[in-house]
Design a protein around this motif. Structure first.
Motif, PDB file in Angstrom:
ATOM      1  N   LYS A 221       0.838  -1.191   0.000  1.00 38.50           N
ATOM      2  CA  LYS A 221       0.000   0.000   0.000  1.00 38.50           C
ATOM      3  C   LYS A 221       0.875   1.243   0.000  1.00 38.50           C
ATOM      4  CE  LYS A 221      -3.745  -2.533   0.806  1.00 38.50           C
ATOM      5  NZ  LYS A 221      -4.857  -2.691  -0.160  1.00 38.50           N
ATOM      6  N   THR A 270       5.894   3.004   0.664  1.00 43.26           N
ATOM      7  CA  THR A 270       5.157   1.788   0.328  1.00 43.26           C
ATOM      8  C   THR A 270       5.268   0.830   1.500  1.00 43.26           C
ATOM      9  OG1 THR A 270       5.634   2.053  -2.026  1.00 43.26           O
ATOM     10  CG2 THR A 270       4.966  -0.130  -1.285  1.00 43.26           C
ATOM     11  N   ILE A 292      -4.083   5.651   3.210  1.00 44.14           N
ATOM     12  CA  ILE A 292      -3.530   4.352   2.823  1.00 44.14           C
ATOM     13  C   ILE A 292      -4.252   3.917   1.554  1.00 44.14           C
ATOM     14  CG2 ILE A 292      -3.156   1.957   3.492  1.00 44.14           C
ATOM     15  CD1 ILE A 292      -3.292   2.849   6.400  1.00 44.14           C
ATOM     16  N   GLU A 293      -3.512   3.781   0.482  1.00 44.16           N
ATOM     17  CA  GLU A 293      -4.085   3.458  -0.812  1.00 44.16           C
ATOM     18  C   GLU A 293      -3.336   2.295  -1.448  1.00 44.16           C
ATOM     19  OE1 GLU A 293      -3.669   6.974  -3.073  1.00 44.16           O
ATOM     20  OE2 GLU A 293      -5.059   8.175  -1.858  1.00 44.16           O
ATOM     21  N   GLU A 294      -4.018   1.602  -2.323  1.00 44.91           N
ATOM     22  CA  GLU A 294      -3.377   0.525  -3.062  1.00 44.91           C
ATOM     23  C   GLU A 294      -2.329   1.106  -3.999  1.00 44.91           C
ATOM     24  OE1 GLU A 294      -5.418  -2.055  -6.198  1.00 44.91           O
ATOM     25  OE2 GLU A 294      -5.720  -3.167  -4.337  1.00 44.91           O
TER      26      GLU A 294
END
Length: 327
Positions: A221, A270, A292-294
């Motif tokens: 993420k 990451t 928090i993102e993919e």
């Protein structure tokens, strides 16, 4: 029996080894993404599967037929749809005349529904078509005879966002009907949305074949945070943190020059570990913002399969992927 089977497929042009011992299979009823930058060898693989190129070594089978057996491959092609990266139609003909020709050659089971979906301008000559309209007409001719297997080479190039969305929904429906799709692309985001598994080719060699979800799971993420007060940089030196980018604090809680190089209020990185463990680790700090993102699949591609030889060798290790066929 798999829809596509390659074993040690090699195409050597002398100065260029376009495919180097490529081995993988595409199961029936799946959407398989074939990824790689331009020039990686994707189109060479496709042209070999279609019998347009003879392999230098190795074998390839399409719907159970050997691609070097002309009669057997002709039988397979009756159940095959193909969209090249640059569809070529008679520019003096209208779209309707093009469809009539394709219907006469291979049959027409479903052009009416496809025309409603993709809407190419049938009454205009192809020479007046935009790149996107040529692609729309190509999609209709690819699927109109209701093939079992479809090979698509950069299928969304030139399509507007609305048609891209329709195309994505259409492919998912085709998969539900049991159609197999072999989907070549260098646009990783669309492969991420559509494909069940991906194969990644780099400089003619297959780097990995794995489920899309598996690739995403180990990609981690993207975490961005902003704190009310400085956070010691060593507090972020935990398992799972990669590619840390920080904004250095000067003054405030970090007046000392040494502290200024080790304390941050804003950072991005990451994270490949347990997100809950990360949040627990940061609990003692007062955060003003946290996202928090993919991770974008483009970043995943560069991280594991970038230009360095180290990246290529790392990606080929068993703990990261299935054993590559072209290794």
């Amino acid at each position: 029996m798999a829809a596509i089977e390659l074993e040690g497929l090699t195409k050597d042009y002398g100065e260029v080894l376009a495919n180097d011992g490529v081995t993988f299979s595409v199961e029936r009823g799946e959407i398989f993404g074939y990824l790689g930058p331009n020039g990686a060898g994707k189109t060479t693989t496709i042209r070999t599967l279609l019998g347009l190129l003879a392999p230098t070594a190795g074998t390839a089978r399409v719907l159970g037929r050997d691609v070097t057996d002309e009669d057997a491959l002709l039988e397979a092609k009756r159940k095959l749809g193909y969209l090249p990266d640059t569809p070529a139609f008679d520019e003096t003909a209208t779209g309707r005349e093009v469809l009539d020709l394709h219907a006469a050659i291979k049959g027409d089971e479903r052009s009416e529904a496809l025309l409603e979906l993709f809407e190419p301008p049938l009454d205009r000559p192809v020479r007046d078509y935009s790149h996107g309209n040529v692609r729309k007409l190509g999609l209709v001719t690819t699927f109109m005879h209701d093939p079992e297997l479809v090979i698509l080479d950069e299928p969304t190039s030139g399509l507007d966002p609305l048609i891209q969305h329709r195309f994505a929904e259409f492919l998912r429906e085709e998969r539900e009907r049991g159609v197999t799709v072999f989907f070549s692309s260098h646009v990783l985001s669309e492969v991420r949305r559509l494909c069940d598994r991906v194969g990644i080719i780099r400089n003619g060699r297959l780097v990995t074949v794995e489920p899309v979800e598996s690739l995403l799971d180990r990609s981690g993420k993207v975490v961005r945070l902003r704190a009310a007060a400085s956070i010691p940089r060593e507090a972020l030196a935990i398992d799972g943190v990669h590619d840390l980018e920080t904004s250095v604090v000067r003054g405030g809680d970090a007046d000392d020059a040494d502290d200024a190089t080790t304390a941050v209020t804003e950072c991005a990185f990451t994270f490949t570990g347990d997100v809950n463990a990360l949040l627990a680790h940061l609990r003692e700090y007062r955060l003003l913002d946290l996202s928090i993102e993919e991770a974008p699949l483009e970043d995943v591609f560069m991280r594991f399969y970038g230009d360095s030889e180290e990246a290529a060798e790392s990606a080929s290790q068993p703990e990261l992927s299935e054993r590559p066929g072209g290794g």
